[in-house]
Design a protein around this motif. Structure first.
Motif, PDB file in Angstrom:
ATOM      1  N   GLU A   1       0.829  -1.207   0.000  1.00 31.93           N
ATOM      2  CA  GLU A   1       0.000   0.000   0.000  1.00 31.93           C
ATOM      3  C   GLU A   1       0.865   1.259   0.000  1.00 31.93           C
ATOM      4  OE1 GLU A   1      -2.842  -0.082   3.137  1.00 31.93           O
ATOM      5  OE2 GLU A   1      -3.818  -1.920   2.427  1.00 31.93           O
ATOM      6  N   GLU A   2       1.986   1.204   0.708  1.00 34.64           N
ATOM      7  CA  GLU A   2       2.880   2.357   0.763  1.00 34.64           C
ATOM      8  C   GLU A   2       3.536   2.595  -0.594  1.00 34.64           C
ATOM      9  OE1 GLU A   2       3.832   5.587   2.757  1.00 34.64           O
ATOM     10  OE2 GLU A   2       2.829   3.911   3.781  1.00 34.64           O
ATOM     11  N   ILE A   3       3.883   1.514  -1.289  1.00 34.91           N
ATOM     12  CA  ILE A   3       4.472   1.631  -2.627  1.00 34.91           C
ATOM     13  C   ILE A   3       3.490   2.277  -3.593  1.00 34.91           C
ATOM     14  CG2 ILE A   3       5.244   0.286  -4.635  1.00 34.91           C
ATOM     15  CD1 ILE A   3       6.399  -1.745  -2.544  1.00 34.91           C
ATOM     16  N   VAL A   4       2.253   1.816  -3.581  1.00 33.78           N
ATOM     17  CA  VAL A   4       1.229   2.366  -4.478  1.00 33.78           C
ATOM     18  C   VAL A   4       0.929   3.818  -4.106  1.00 33.78           C
ATOM     19  CG1 VAL A   4      -1.165   2.151  -5.249  1.00 33.78           C
ATOM     20  CG2 VAL A   4       0.229   0.106  -4.954  1.00 33.78           C
ATOM     21  N   ARG A   5       0.901   4.106  -2.827  1.00 34.90           N
ATOM     22  CA  ARG A   5       0.642   5.483  -2.370  1.00 34.90           C
ATOM     23  C   ARG A   5       1.750   6.427  -2.867  1.00 34.90           C
ATOM     24  NH1 ARG A   5       0.439   4.443   2.672  1.00 34.90           N
ATOM     25  NH2 ARG A   5      -1.785   3.973   2.714  1.00 34.90           N
ATOM     26  N   GLU A   6       2.990   5.970  -2.776  1.00 33.82           N
ATOM     27  CA  GLU A   6       4.116   6.781  -3.250  1.00 33.82           C
ATOM     28  C   GLU A   6       4.050   6.991  -4.757  1.00 33.82           C
ATOM     29  OE1 GLU A   6       7.809   8.889  -3.013  1.00 33.82           O
ATOM     30  OE2 GLU A   6       6.293   8.338  -1.524  1.00 33.82           O
ATOM     31  N   ALA A   7       3.678   5.951  -5.488  1.00 33.16           N
ATOM     32  CA  ALA A   7       3.558   6.065  -6.947  1.00 33.16           C
ATOM     33  C   ALA A   7       2.496   7.081  -7.324  1.00 33.16           C
ATOM     34  CB  ALA A   7       3.237   4.696  -7.553  1.00 33.16           C
ATOM     35  N   ASP A   8       1.414   7.075  -6.578  1.00 38.49           N
ATOM     36  CA  ASP A   8       0.319   8.002  -6.850  1.00 38.49           C
ATOM     37  C   ASP A   8       0.723   9.439  -6.493  1.00 38.49           C
ATOM     38  OD1 ASP A   8      -2.382   8.624  -7.625  1.00 38.49           O
ATOM     39  OD2 ASP A   8      -2.887   8.807  -5.504  1.00 38.49           O
TER      40      ASP A   8
ATOM     41  N   VAL B   1       0.986  -5.392  -4.930  1.00 36.25           N
ATOM     42  CA  VAL B   1       1.234  -4.195  -5.736  1.00 36.25           C
ATOM     43  C   VAL B   1       0.536  -4.308  -7.079  1.00 36.25           C
ATOM     44  CG1 VAL B   1       3.013  -2.915  -7.000  1.00 36.25           C
ATOM     45  CG2 VAL B   1       3.385  -3.543  -4.610  1.00 36.25           C
ATOM     46  N   ILE B   2       0.590  -5.491  -7.697  1.00 37.08           N
ATOM     47  CA  ILE B   2      -0.046  -5.707  -8.998  1.00 37.08           C
ATOM     48  C   ILE B   2      -1.526  -5.347  -8.937  1.00 37.08           C
ATOM     49  CG2 ILE B   2      -0.817  -7.514 -10.597  1.00 37.08           C
ATOM     50  CD1 ILE B   2       1.920  -8.847 -10.144  1.00 37.08           C
TER      51      ILE B   2
ATOM     52  N   ASP C   1      -3.944   0.671 -11.799  1.00 37.33           N
ATOM     53  CA  ASP C   1      -3.940   1.763 -12.758  1.00 37.33           C
ATOM     54  C   ASP C   1      -2.539   2.026 -13.318  1.00 37.33           C
ATOM     55  OD1 ASP C   1      -6.629   2.199 -12.589  1.00 37.33           O
ATOM     56  OD2 ASP C   1      -6.482   3.803 -11.108  1.00 37.33           O
ATOM     57  N   PHE C   2      -1.520   1.526 -12.614  1.00 37.56           N
ATOM     58  CA  PHE C   2      -0.138   1.762 -13.022  1.00 37.56           C
ATOM     59  C   PHE C   2       0.354   0.616 -13.928  1.00 37.56           C
ATOM     60  CE2 PHE C   2      -0.731   3.772  -8.927  1.00 37.56           C
ATOM     61  CZ  PHE C   2      -0.179   5.041  -9.132  1.00 37.56           C
TER      62      PHE C   2
END
Length: 307
Positions: free
Chosen positions: A259-266, A295-296, A301-302
């Motif tokens: 969740e932290e990885i996706v949050r950072e990407a966003d 993450v997948i 959306d990424f």
């Protein structure tokens, strides 16, 4: 002379496949490789495969001659147009090959067999992966991801390609492999990259609890992560990345790394997330909730590279 990258592109003639083709057209790095547009062709609809031992099957299938002809013509038309669009985007004709494979073992299994034939990476798009329900029911994409051979794979997302890469790294060999892969692919093309590490939780302040970590241990962990990120930076710069466009960041105390990885990407407006294939080699590990798996799906959306 560097060996050309051989890339398997999985398509099925759908609107999502056109999005995949459009994505490939935008990525200049792919133009140095060889693309194989691959599609599994089933001569009868999926729902009729269960009639294999049924005595009425020959009679039923007689009605599918026209369907079969139209289906094949449609696939061939899609492939020809996809190749034309890629050539118009700058690919040479000899770089784009078409392969329509008649179903043998099943769509997912036939694709997996093809993946083992010397490809350097595989590009596919999520399909039927929007909810947990569809994942557990076993879409083709899910079967592929859970059983994929040791080949880097890219799942194309909806977000526009913007040359911004978020590399989720740790100290594992998988992270080193992912960094080197991205360096080979994107080093010469003016991309920016953030090397991002998440330390999940940091213990509690109460020494009497099992989660407690002494401050000196926490400091050692952070120092080791920073040292590793510095090493990764040097590898990317050596591969061609601009030193000013390679950064590092460490976040601690997170409840969920994915969740932290996706949050950072966003938050950073990254178009692509890159993560190592750690824990994806066995189906039981995959479905027990590895970071890459989460993450997948959390970051659907990424565009996600799993290396």
């Amino acid at each position: 002379m560097k060996k050309k990258q051989k890339i398997l592109v999985l398509v099925d003639g759908s609107d999502r496949s056109w999005m995949t083709i459009d994505y490939i057209r935008e990525v200049e790095a792919f133009r140095k490789g060889e693309l194989v547009l691959y599609q599994v062709y089933s001569e009868i609809p999926e729902c009729y495969w269960d009639l294999d031992t049924d005595p009425i099957r020959p009679t039923v299938l007689k009605g599918f001659e026209e369907w079969r002809k139209e289906k094949l013509e449609s696939l061939e038309k899609f492939m020809a147009e996809a190749k034309r669009r890629l050539i118009a985007a700058g690919f040479e004709e000899k770089q784009v090959k078409i392969k329509i494979h008649q179903r043998e073992k099943g769509i997912a299994r036939d694709i997996l067999d093809e993946c083992k034939k010397g490809y350097d990476s595989v590009i596919l798009r999520r399909r039927g992966m929007g909810t947990i329900k569809s994942i557990t029911l076993g879409s083709v994409s899910t079967k592929l991801i859970s059983k994929f051979p040791d080949v880097p794979m890219m799942l194309a997302g909806r977000r526009p390609h913007n040359k911004k890469l978020l590399l989720a790294v740790d100290g594992s060999p998988a992270s080193t492999q992912a960094v080197d892969f991205i360096g080979r692919y994107f080093g010469p093309y003016d991309y920016s990259a953030e090397l991002f590490h998440v330390i999940r939780g940091m213990g509690t302040l109460n020494p009497m609890t099992p989660e407690y970590l002494p401050p000196e241990i926490i400091t050692l962990m952070q120092d080791e992560v920073i040292r590793k990120i510095d090493q990764f930076k040097k590898r990317l710069i050596k591969a061609g990345f601009d030193e000013k466009k390679v950064t590092g960041k460490v976040v601690s105390g997170a409840a969920s790394r994915a969740e932290e990885i996706v949050r950072e990407a966003d938050a950073g407006n990254f178009g692509t997330i890159v993560i190592g294939r750690r824990g994806l080699s066995r189906v039981q590990d995959f479905f027990m909730g590895r970071v890459s798996y989460k993450v997948i799906h959390s970051g659907r959306d990424f565009t996600v590279w799993v290396v």
